[in-house]
Design a protein around this motif. Sequence first.
Motif, PDB file in Angstrom:
ATOM      1  N   ILE B  22      38.231  38.837  41.568  1.00 29.56           N
ATOM      2  CA  ILE B  22      36.973  38.881  42.311  1.00 29.56           C
ATOM      3  C   ILE B  22      35.806  38.974  41.325  1.00 29.56           C
ATOM      4  O   ILE B  22      35.830  39.757  40.385  1.00 29.56           O
ATOM      5  CB  ILE B  22      36.936  40.077  43.282  1.00 29.56           C
ATOM      6  CG1 ILE B  22      38.005  39.900  44.370  1.00 29.56           C
ATOM      7  CG2 ILE B  22      35.551  40.254  43.899  1.00 29.56           C
ATOM      8  CD1 ILE B  22      38.170  41.098  45.282  1.00 29.56           C
ATOM      9  N   ASP B 143      48.319  40.271  51.083  1.00 27.56           N
ATOM     10  CA  ASP B 143      46.970  40.599  50.637  1.00 27.56           C
ATOM     11  C   ASP B 143      47.091  41.409  49.358  1.00 27.56           C
ATOM     12  O   ASP B 143      48.113  42.046  49.102  1.00 27.56           O
ATOM     13  CB  ASP B 143      46.223  41.406  51.713  1.00 27.56           C
ATOM     14  CG  ASP B 143      44.713  41.387  51.520  1.00 27.56           C
ATOM     15  OD1 ASP B 143      44.026  40.638  52.238  1.00 27.56           O
ATOM     16  OD2 ASP B 143      44.205  42.106  50.628  1.00 27.56           O
ATOM     17  N   PHE B 197      50.308  40.877  47.561  1.00 22.71           N
ATOM     18  CA  PHE B 197      50.454  39.750  46.637  1.00 22.71           C
ATOM     19  C   PHE B 197      49.076  39.377  46.094  1.00 22.71           C
ATOM     20  O   PHE B 197      48.113  39.268  46.848  1.00 22.71           O
ATOM     21  CB  PHE B 197      51.076  38.539  47.347  1.00 22.71           C
ATOM     22  CG  PHE B 197      51.204  37.326  46.470  1.00 22.71           C
ATOM     23  CD1 PHE B 197      52.004  37.360  45.335  1.00 22.71           C
ATOM     24  CD2 PHE B 197      50.497  36.164  46.757  1.00 22.71           C
ATOM     25  CE1 PHE B 197      52.100  36.257  44.502  1.00 22.71           C
ATOM     26  CE2 PHE B 197      50.592  35.048  45.925  1.00 22.71           C
ATOM     27  CZ  PHE B 197      51.405  35.095  44.804  1.00 22.71           C
TER      28      PHE B 197
HETATM   29  C1  LIG Z   1      37.212  38.561  54.040  1.00 24.37           C
HETATM   30  S1  LIG Z   1      38.945  38.909  54.068  1.00 24.37           S
HETATM   31  C2  LIG Z   1      39.590  37.492  54.895  1.00 24.37           C
HETATM   32  C3  LIG Z   1      40.645  37.853  55.899  1.00 24.37           C
HETATM   33  C4  LIG Z   1      41.168  36.678  56.731  1.00 24.37           C
HETATM   34  N1  LIG Z   1      41.784  35.663  55.920  1.00 24.37           N
HETATM   35  C5  LIG Z   1      40.040  36.068  57.539  1.00 24.37           C
HETATM   36  O1  LIG Z   1      39.591  34.961  57.249  1.00 24.37           O
HETATM   37  O2  LIG Z   1      39.561  36.720  58.485  1.00 24.37           O
HETATM   38  C6  LIG Z   1      39.355  38.630  52.345  1.00 24.37           C
HETATM   39  C7  LIG Z   1      40.677  39.269  51.913  1.00 24.37           C
HETATM   40  O3  LIG Z   1      41.058  38.734  50.645  1.00 24.37           O
HETATM   41  C8  LIG Z   1      41.738  39.739  49.930  1.00 24.37           C
HETATM   42  N2  LIG Z   1      41.762  39.403  48.499  1.00 24.37           N
HETATM   43  C9  LIG Z   1      40.745  39.455  47.612  1.00 24.37           C
HETATM   44  N3  LIG Z   1      41.164  39.092  46.384  1.00 24.37           N
HETATM   45  C10 LIG Z   1      42.485  38.778  46.507  1.00 24.37           C
HETATM   46  C11 LIG Z   1      43.487  38.344  45.590  1.00 24.37           C
HETATM   47  N4  LIG Z   1      43.205  38.158  44.282  1.00 24.37           N
HETATM   48  N5  LIG Z   1      44.739  38.140  46.060  1.00 24.37           N
HETATM   49  C12 LIG Z   1      45.035  38.341  47.382  1.00 24.37           C
HETATM   50  N6  LIG Z   1      44.131  38.755  48.280  1.00 24.37           N
HETATM   51  C13 LIG Z   1      42.870  38.974  47.858  1.00 24.37           C
HETATM   52  C14 LIG Z   1      40.964  40.986  50.275  1.00 24.37           C
HETATM   53  O4  LIG Z   1      41.730  42.166  50.058  1.00 24.37           O
HETATM   54  C15 LIG Z   1      40.603  40.768  51.748  1.00 24.37           C
HETATM   55  O5  LIG Z   1      41.517  41.407  52.607  1.00 24.37           O
END
Ligand SMILES: C[S@@+](CC[C@H](N)C(=O)[O-])C[C@H]1O[C@@H](n2cnc3c(N)ncnc32)[C@H](O)[C@@H]1O
Lengths: 137, 274
Positions: B22, B143, B197
């Motif tokens: 991020i 996630d 993950f």
């Molecule tokens: C804004 S939410 C989106 C949730 C769902 N996909 C939606 O569209 O409603 C973004 C998610 O991405 C996850 N995330 C961020 N960086 C990530 C990474 N490197 N690997 C996996 N998940 C990640 C965050 O923990 C968060 O739960």
Amino acid sequence: MRAMVVDDSRAMRSLLRQILLHLGIDVVEAADGRAAVEMVEAGPVPDLALVDWHMPVMDGLELVVELRSHREWRHMMIMMVTTESEHENMVRALLAGANEYLIKPFTADAVVEKLGLLGLHCAAAPSGDSYGGGILP
Amino acid sequence: MTTATTEDFRFLQGFLHDRSAIVLGEDKQYLVESRLLPVLQRHGAESIADLVRALRRGDAAVETSVVDAMTTNETSWFRDAAPFEALRTYVIPELVASNVTRRRLAVWSAACSTGQELYSVAMLLDSEFSDVASWHLDLHGTDLSTAVVERARAGVFSPLEINRGLPAAHLVRYFNREGARFVISDSLRSRARFQTFNLARPWPQVQDYDIILLRNVLIYFDVDTKRHVLESARAHLRPGGFLLLGTAETPRGLVTGLRPVSVGATTVFRREES
Ligand SMILES: C[S@@+](CC[C@H](N)C(=O)[O-])C[C@H]1O[C@@H](n2cnc3c(N)ncnc32)[C@H](O)[C@@H]1O
């Protein structure tokens, strides 16, 4: 588009009014089910009714039953907006003819999304901040 | 002292990028401070400087809390409506037709947050595609954040979450109220599996999916990470499988072999047969 907000709480009516006006929807208000029926009879028939459950004189469930007993009002969308969230009661309201259900408290985003589910598309989305926004009682 | 010095902010930026890919913009200092406040309290730290010291020492519990706190987990049921309409009207019917002899369907929500996205697909399959019910269904959610994965697994939601885009008919059909919360039915929960993950790390070659939902997560990454994630997603799709991205996201210019197909108000990306 025209919405009727039916709730005995003046504060709740004015919150919903603000959200709906922001979406370009005209709003009329009634404080109980009986007043709402009179308002619809007097016309014009609103496109959408937002209905609280627990109200004096005539409650929300009775109101839904009454509104749905008039065929000429059947195009009106009805959404319950209430703290009542017993499973059995939600089912009763839907069977009586409510189209959607919003549980208090709610956010403005939730109202917009529910209107989308009803196929009512709004002029503008309310400005919401995804980090917490405002939670309305 | 809950304000971050420039040096601490730099360290946190680097830490977060290393753990999650991020990218934390320079204007996000306020976000760091407000989100780390509960972490300070939980770990009994007095200041952000304290927390940064714990991270430098490699305190694993603090690391997990900081990553959890810094991810944006905003989500909702049937989010944005159009992608789920595309699943209902085009993507799933196509896959039902092509998989009819295999009788398998594998769906992966690759940044699943608290599970609404995957459970929305589960409800869609259950309510509209009853023939698929007897197939081997793999509904997989992952996630980075352990906290959201645990919540997705539990399937317990507040009224505020329930209100966000869930049709009332699904609410009464698939949820039970327990006190002030709503619990997803066992029949759906038992079909879904959730794991942590990190999308930014190399992906193990496990299995291929018919549908990958990779929504509202690429926006947090830099271009190289986007490319790695999209390339890996393409490789984990079965030929003819579909990738769904967030409204503001596109694979254009980052990966080849994915053909855009517009369905109603949205675009889905189909892996070309190889
Ligand atoms: C804004 S939410 C989106 C949730 C769902 N996909 C939606 O569209 O409603 C973004 C998610 O991405 C996850 N995330 C961020 N960086 C990530 C990474 N490197 N690997 C996996 N998940 C990640 C965050 O923990 C968060 O739960």
